[in-house]
Design an enzyme around this catalytic site. Sequence first.
Site, mmCIF file in Angstrom:
data_model
loop_
_atom_site.group_PDB
_atom_site.id
_atom_site.type_symbol
_atom_site.label_atom_id
_atom_site.label_comp_id
_atom_site.label_asym_id
_atom_site.label_seq_id
_atom_site.Cartn_x
_atom_site.Cartn_y
_atom_site.Cartn_z
ATOM 1 C CE LYS A 111 54.743 40.363 18.809
ATOM 2 N NZ LYS A 111 55.757 38.748 17.923
ATOM 3 C CE LYS A 194 50.359 34.511 12.726
ATOM 4 N NZ LYS A 194 49.982 36.147 11.890
ATOM 5 C CE LYS A 197 58.638 36.125 10.136
ATOM 6 N NZ LYS A 197 58.455 36.840 9.131
HETATM 7 P P1 TYM Z 1 54.783 39.515 9.370
HETATM 8 O O1 TYM Z 1 55.906 40.182 8.604
HETATM 9 O O2 TYM Z 1 54.146 38.739 9.987
HETATM 10 O O3 TYM Z 1 54.295 38.853 7.966
HETATM 11 C C1 TYM Z 1 53.887 39.191 6.177
HETATM 12 C C2 TYM Z 1 52.919 39.417 5.633
HETATM 13 O O4 TYM Z 1 52.193 37.970 5.769
HETATM 14 C C3 TYM Z 1 51.249 37.765 5.720
HETATM 15 N N1 TYM Z 1 51.599 36.119 6.862
HETATM 16 C C4 TYM Z 1 49.702 35.441 6.582
HETATM 17 N N2 TYM Z 1 49.140 35.261 5.840
HETATM 18 C C5 TYM Z 1 48.416 34.197 5.608
HETATM 19 N N3 TYM Z 1 48.707 33.421 6.799
HETATM 20 C C6 TYM Z 1 49.872 33.224 7.274
HETATM 21 N N4 TYM Z 1 49.935 31.940 8.054
HETATM 22 C C7 TYM Z 1 50.476 34.613 7.419
HETATM 23 N N5 TYM Z 1 51.787 34.433 8.311
HETATM 24 C C8 TYM Z 1 51.719 35.401 7.447
HETATM 25 C C9 TYM Z 1 51.122 38.757 6.773
HETATM 26 O O5 TYM Z 1 49.089 38.887 6.443
HETATM 27 C C10 TYM Z 1 51.552 40.033 6.097
HETATM 28 O O6 TYM Z 1 51.042 40.306 5.003
HETATM 29 N N6 TYM Z 1 53.156 44.439 10.774
HETATM 30 C C11 TYM Z 1 52.783 43.077 9.784
HETATM 31 C C12 TYM Z 1 54.396 43.354 8.484
HETATM 32 C C13 TYM Z 1 53.734 45.460 8.411
HETATM 33 C C14 TYM Z 1 53.093 45.893 7.413
HETATM 34 C C15 TYM Z 1 52.654 47.243 6.891
HETATM 35 C C16 TYM Z 1 52.591 45.037 6.563
HETATM 36 C C17 TYM Z 1 54.370 46.192 9.016
HETATM 37 N N7 TYM Z 1 53.951 47.393 8.134
HETATM 38 C C18 TYM Z 1 51.884 48.181 5.623
HETATM 39 C C19 TYM Z 1 51.537 45.908 5.713
HETATM 40 C C20 TYM Z 1 51.536 46.927 5.328
HETATM 41 C C21 TYM Z 1 53.326 42.047 9.862
HETATM 42 O O7 TYM Z 1 53.888 42.243 11.247
HETATM 43 O O8 TYM Z 1 53.757 41.038 9.056
#
Ligand code: TYM
Length: 331
Positions: A111, A194, A197
């Site tokens: 980031k 991966k 968005k």
């Molecule tokens: P975020 O918003 O990027 O994504 C949400 C969830 O989707 C999964 N994910 C993926 N899994 C497999 N392949 C991909 N290409 C892919 N892109 C996204 C992510 O692993 C996630 O589970 N930091 C987290 C949000 C968060 C969170 C938490 C998650 C904040 N606090 C506590 C679990 C527990 C995030 O940015 O996810």
Amino acid sequence: MSIVLSGIRPTGNLHLGNYFGALKNFVKMQHENECYFFIADYHSLTTHPTPADLHGNVRQVLIEYLAAGIDPEVATLYIQSDLPETAELYLLLNMNAYKGELERVTTFKDKARKQPDNVNAGLLTYPCLMAADILIHRSEKVPVGKDQEQHLEMTRTFARRFNRLYKVDYFPEPVAYNFGEELTKIPGLDGSGKMGKSEGEGNAIFLAEDPKSIRKKVMRAVTDSGPTEMNQAKPEPIANLFAIMKAVSSPETVEYFDDQYNKCTIRYGDMKKQLAEDIINFTAPFREKVKEISADEDYIRKVVKTGKEKAHASGAKTVREVREIIGFREF
Ligand code: TYM
């Protein structure tokens, strides 16, 4: 029965990676466990959305969660900022998190590279907020994709450190969880990395995307000029197409194209056409549900209210106990 939690940032529509990395596992688990699913709107402030974007995105993600099969009667579905106790636990965890370890987190380094003019403290302490999300319900399992593995590792470190510091056995050490053996990483369509968005136009396929646009994106996915030797290893862009196909198509379909690849007779155009149709079929019920739920404002309001109450019951208890352990006492 375990305590299970997962979350997502409201920064755009849900894509196939979100679904296969987190949601699908969560939806499967919700009936046998105590489950919390939340929308990480505090987290999304690290990238400075406008007030209108913030609210609209939270609403959209909430609708999409419901459409994907989260049952708000069974699981606790809530908005992170509706549980402000999270912010207090975050503050307390920050006191025992160190600059050096936070600076080493891969997502922070990424980031900081991507938005060099906005390396805010929220980005640096992102793992502390994520740990607060997880530990506030004393969660044990966290269905996430592979990209969140390091954050989970940090959460375990913070939980262990808290327990050691105060000589208690209070927080569990939560594990990243997927029903498959390995954590999932759904690749994007641009040939590398991966699905996400923020990875660029055309890389992600959204669950609510219209069929025309799905076809267009899949047909444009990066490929190569084709295999030249029998049974040769698949280069990344091709392996990626197969990985997405494995997620949405039948095993027979995957086997068919795998066979074609191994015999060097594969036509990527045919494979992409099939893949696009399979994604469209897979996401069709989801698109219907999104439409239905979007039109029902009362239902949405009720879900948010119920989620807030249930999350508060669990979260407020944890913060009360943590305050007691740390030594904040009432006079
Ligand atoms: P975020 O918003 O990027 O994504 C949400 C969830 O989707 C999964 N994910 C993926 N899994 C497999 N392949 C991909 N290409 C892919 N892109 C996204 C992510 O692993 C996630 O589970 N930091 C987290 C949000 C968060 C969170 C938490 C998650 C904040 N606090 C506590 C679990 C527990 C995030 O940015 O996810």
